[in-house]
Design a protein around this motif. Structure first.
Motif, PDB file in Angstrom:
ATOM      1  N   UNK A   1     -67.107   1.212  44.813  1.00  0.00           N
ATOM      2  CA  UNK A   1     -65.970   2.089  45.105  1.00  0.00           C
ATOM      3  C   UNK A   1     -64.739   1.715  44.299  1.00  0.00           C
ATOM      4  N   UNK A   2     -64.632   0.445  43.896  1.00  0.00           N
ATOM      5  CA  UNK A   2     -63.466   0.046  43.106  1.00  0.00           C
ATOM      6  C   UNK A   2     -63.470   0.686  41.718  1.00  0.00           C
ATOM      7  N   UNK A   3     -64.652   1.044  41.223  1.00  0.00           N
ATOM      8  CA  UNK A   3     -64.713   1.790  39.961  1.00  0.00           C
ATOM      9  C   UNK A   3     -63.962   3.105  40.118  1.00  0.00           C
ATOM     10  N   UNK A   4     -64.221   3.769  41.234  1.00  0.00           N
ATOM     11  CA  UNK A   4     -63.588   5.062  41.489  1.00  0.00           C
ATOM     12  C   UNK A   4     -62.092   4.909  41.701  1.00  0.00           C
ATOM     13  N   UNK A   5     -61.724   3.937  42.540  1.00  0.00           N
ATOM     14  CA  UNK A   5     -60.325   3.788  42.936  1.00  0.00           C
ATOM     15  C   UNK A   5     -59.416   3.450  41.756  1.00  0.00           C
ATOM     16  N   UNK A   6     -59.959   2.756  40.770  1.00  0.00           N
ATOM     17  CA  UNK A   6     -59.178   2.429  39.581  1.00  0.00           C
ATOM     18  C   UNK A   6     -59.225   3.538  38.538  1.00  0.00           C
ATOM     19  N   UNK A   7     -60.398   4.124  38.357  1.00  0.00           N
ATOM     20  CA  UNK A   7     -60.592   5.052  37.247  1.00  0.00           C
ATOM     21  C   UNK A   7     -59.988   6.422  37.494  1.00  0.00           C
ATOM     22  N   UNK A   8     -60.212   6.984  38.680  1.00  0.00           N
ATOM     23  CA  UNK A   8     -59.782   8.364  38.940  1.00  0.00           C
ATOM     24  C   UNK A   8     -58.277   8.551  38.749  1.00  0.00           C
TER      25      UNK A   8
ATOM     26  N   UNK B   1     -60.865   1.787  58.739  1.00  0.00           N
ATOM     27  CA  UNK B   1     -60.549   1.369  57.374  1.00  0.00           C
ATOM     28  C   UNK B   1     -61.695   1.678  56.416  1.00  0.00           C
ATOM     29  N   UNK B   2     -62.933   1.578  56.894  1.00  0.00           N
ATOM     30  CA  UNK B   2     -64.073   1.850  56.008  1.00  0.00           C
ATOM     31  C   UNK B   2     -64.038   3.285  55.483  1.00  0.00           C
ATOM     32  N   UNK B   3     -63.427   4.216  56.213  1.00  0.00           N
ATOM     33  CA  UNK B   3     -63.231   5.566  55.706  1.00  0.00           C
ATOM     34  C   UNK B   3     -62.367   5.526  54.445  1.00  0.00           C
ATOM     35  N   UNK B   4     -61.289   4.752  54.508  1.00  0.00           N
ATOM     36  CA  UNK B   4     -60.408   4.630  53.353  1.00  0.00           C
ATOM     37  C   UNK B   4     -61.039   3.887  52.196  1.00  0.00           C
ATOM     38  N   UNK B   5     -61.992   3.007  52.498  1.00  0.00           N
ATOM     39  CA  UNK B   5     -62.678   2.284  51.432  1.00  0.00           C
ATOM     40  C   UNK B   5     -63.498   3.213  50.556  1.00  0.00           C
ATOM     41  N   UNK B   6     -63.926   4.348  51.125  1.00  0.00           N
ATOM     42  CA  UNK B   6     -64.872   5.180  50.397  1.00  0.00           C
ATOM     43  C   UNK B   6     -64.469   6.649  50.243  1.00  0.00           C
ATOM     44  N   UNK B   7     -64.219   7.342  51.326  1.00  0.00           N
ATOM     45  CA  UNK B   7     -64.168   8.798  51.234  1.00  0.00           C
ATOM     46  C   UNK B   7     -62.959   9.467  51.877  1.00  0.00           C
TER      47      UNK B   7
ATOM     48  N   UNK C   1     -76.666   8.059  47.366  1.00  0.00           N
ATOM     49  CA  UNK C   1     -75.490   7.316  46.924  1.00  0.00           C
ATOM     50  C   UNK C   1     -74.705   8.120  45.901  1.00  0.00           C
ATOM     51  N   UNK C   2     -75.412   8.808  45.016  1.00  0.00           N
ATOM     52  CA  UNK C   2     -74.717   9.646  44.027  1.00  0.00           C
ATOM     53  C   UNK C   2     -73.894  10.728  44.725  1.00  0.00           C
ATOM     54  N   UNK C   3     -74.469  11.337  45.743  1.00  0.00           N
ATOM     55  CA  UNK C   3     -73.748  12.382  46.472  1.00  0.00           C
ATOM     56  C   UNK C   3     -72.487  11.818  47.121  1.00  0.00           C
ATOM     57  N   UNK C   4     -72.597  10.606  47.692  1.00  0.00           N
ATOM     58  CA  UNK C   4     -71.426   9.984  48.296  1.00  0.00           C
ATOM     59  C   UNK C   4     -70.352   9.664  47.273  1.00  0.00           C
ATOM     60  N   UNK C   5     -70.762   9.152  46.122  1.00  0.00           N
ATOM     61  CA  UNK C   5     -69.797   8.841  45.065  1.00  0.00           C
ATOM     62  C   UNK C   5     -69.114  10.104  44.557  1.00  0.00           C
ATOM     63  N   UNK C   6     -69.876  11.159  44.393  1.00  0.00           N
ATOM     64  CA  UNK C   6     -69.304  12.409  43.881  1.00  0.00           C
ATOM     65  C   UNK C   6     -68.295  12.997  44.862  1.00  0.00           C
ATOM     66  N   UNK C   7     -68.595  12.905  46.162  1.00  0.00           N
ATOM     67  CA  UNK C   7     -67.638  13.409  47.145  1.00  0.00           C
ATOM     68  C   UNK C   7     -66.388  12.543  47.179  1.00  0.00           C
ATOM     69  N   UNK C   8     -66.556  11.224  47.076  1.00  0.00           N
ATOM     70  CA  UNK C   8     -65.405  10.331  47.031  1.00  0.00           C
ATOM     71  C   UNK C   8     -64.536  10.637  45.813  1.00  0.00           C
ATOM     72  N   UNK C   9     -65.167  10.855  44.679  1.00  0.00           N
ATOM     73  CA  UNK C   9     -64.427  11.200  43.450  1.00  0.00           C
ATOM     74  C   UNK C   9     -63.663  12.495  43.649  1.00  0.00           C
ATOM     75  N   UNK C  10     -64.318  13.487  44.235  1.00  0.00           N
ATOM     76  CA  UNK C  10     -63.664  14.785  44.432  1.00  0.00           C
ATOM     77  C   UNK C  10     -62.420  14.652  45.300  1.00  0.00           C
TER      78      UNK C  10
END
Length: 446
Positions: free
Chosen positions: A144-151, A365-371, A88-97
């Motif tokens: 994912x909403x943490x990322x979408x708002x914060x980044x 759409x799930x692609x857009x939700x995350x990565x 999960x960390x790897x997925x979050x980091x790629x989404x953030x990038x």
């Protein structure tokens, strides 16, 4: 399970070229913000008057948790990251990038315009000073909403970021651990275990350790949406995001299994979520219905999905052709719009109203939700006809900086005084004339 709405010419008794208001014929979820106003207003007033004391009482009443403090300790945030599943960390980091890359590319620079000698106007982009980010924690912990708002806020250069998410009884009154872990990954240290309208009140008015913010962003339930509407003006908000929705414009070339899976993925969010297929193909419609019957039973959240798909907000909409289908999806102005047709790029290029457009069979759409690198905080309930999704631009504001010297002012002085006098504002004209009074006196002496 899912109903049909027939908008074809033969069914409506009108010619294809005849004007028609599709908005009134298309399915929508009931989301009565006005009905929630009185109760929400009381919550906000209580927070404004009694601050943290009111919030703690509401946490006990609405969330079933007894808290001494709403600020999440730094060690709890770090512990959540330490215990985070590596995958999960790897997925979050790629989404953030990916999201940071698109946000950086969207960041606008100052625009300087020279209008003549000594006359310059600069359009300056200024980041918000302090923002409050809301992350839901109801039916699903929206990590994912943490990322979408914060980044985008970070890329914009916001100096102070606070985040709130509902306290969870099963986690000792803290927000969901995965939400805290995402905060840690992004370096968000100011996190509050507060949910609902009371969180919006805390951000808007300040309470306890939380200072007031300039802007509030993030999705939420009807209480959150209503609270955002009521505090708008005191603070800025991104949008009033209601139940999530998907529209799919598809023709006979679309894979019915893909289409059904995408409708289901949106219905999984909430019983009020809307899933709409717009197609000229009766064959595809029938095949998608069969796929829904097959796929829904194999999902985890069967009851939630069935409620969503069978609700009045979801439907298969039959149209004469893709041209009519384009008019229908533009009228619907979906939060998420998928195009699964021949020449999908060409049809997507003609769409005017959508929060985000997903082009082709391999852009669910799930692609857009995350990565995907796009932002998933998007306008709902038809608001995509006038509003945009969350982006780095939402966290900046524009300021015109006017730099004129004597020469620059002299060039337009007569125009300014003439226009001021036409508006019967002689003081405006005098504010210009006084700057050249010495010149006029010199000329008279000469």
């Amino acid at each position: 399970m899912i109903t049909r709405t027939d908008l074809r010419s033969a069914a409506t008794g009108r010619a294809p070229e005849e004007p028609f208001d599709y908005r009134t014929a298309l399915p929508r979820a009931d989301f009565d913000v006005e009905a929630a106003v009185p109760a929400t207003h009381r919550i906000l007033a209580d927070v404004q008057e009694r601050g943290i004391e009111a919030i703690l009482e509401m946490s006990a009443k609405f969330d079933g948790v007894t808290l001494d403090d709403v600020r999440v300790p730094a060690e709890a945030i770090q512990r959540a990251l330490d215990e985070l599943d590596p995958a999960l960390r790897a997925g979050l980091e790629e989404s953030i990038r990916r999201l940071r890359a698109t946000s950086t590319n969207e960041l606008e620079t100052d625009a300087r315009t020279e209008l003549g000698p000594g006359a310059v106007v600069t359009h300056r982009k200024v980041p918000m000073g302090r923002v409050g980010l809301y992350v839901p924690g109801g039916l699903a912990p929206l990590i994912s909403s943490v990322l979408m708002n914060t980044v985008p806020a970070q890329v914009a250069g916001v100096g102070s970021i606070a985040l709130a998410s509902p306290p969870q009884k099963e986690f000792g009154g803290l927000p969901h651990p995965s939400i805290l872990a995402a905060c840690a990954l992004l370096g968000v240290e100011e996190v509050y275990a507060v949910g609902g309208a009371q969180a919006i009140g805390m951000f808007a008015y300040g309470a306890g350790p939380c200072a007031p913010v300039d802007l509030i962003t993030g999705p939420g339930n009807i209480w959150v949406v209503t609270a955002k509407r009521l505090v708008k003006g005191s603070v800025g908000i991104d949008s009033e995001a209601g139940p999530t929705e998907i529209a799919i414009l598809a023709d006979e070339t679309a894979d019915p299994a893909f289409v059904a899976a995408d409708l289901i993925s949106q219905a999984e969010h909430d019983p009020l979520a809307a899933s709409v297929l717009v197609t000229p193909s009766e064959t595809l419609a029938a095949e998608v219905e069969a796929e829904l019957d097959k796929q829904v039973g194999a999902t985890k959240h069967v009851e939630r999905i069935r409620t969503s798909l069978s609700g009045k907000q979801s439907a298969i909409v039959l149209v004469d052709d893709l041209e009519q289908g384009l008019k229908v999806v533009d009228a619907y102005a979906a939060e998420h719009l998928e195009i699964q047709t021949v020449d999908a790029d060409a049809w997507a290029a003609r769409v005017r109203n959508a929060g985000a457009i997903f082009v082709g069979a391999h852009a669910p759409v799930s692609l857009g939700d995350y990565c995907a690198g796009s932002n998933h905080v998007l306008p709902t309930a038809g608001c995509a006809c006038h509003s945009s999704g969350l982006s780095v631009r939402a966290f900046t504001k524009s300021v015109h900086v006017i730099t004129y010297d004597r020469t620059g002012l002299a060039e337009v002085a007569d125009h300014v005084t003439t226009m001021a006098e036409a508006e019967d504002l002689p003081g405006h004209a005098q504010a210009v004339r006084v700057r050249f009074a010495a010149d006029a006196g010199s000329e008279n002496q000469g």
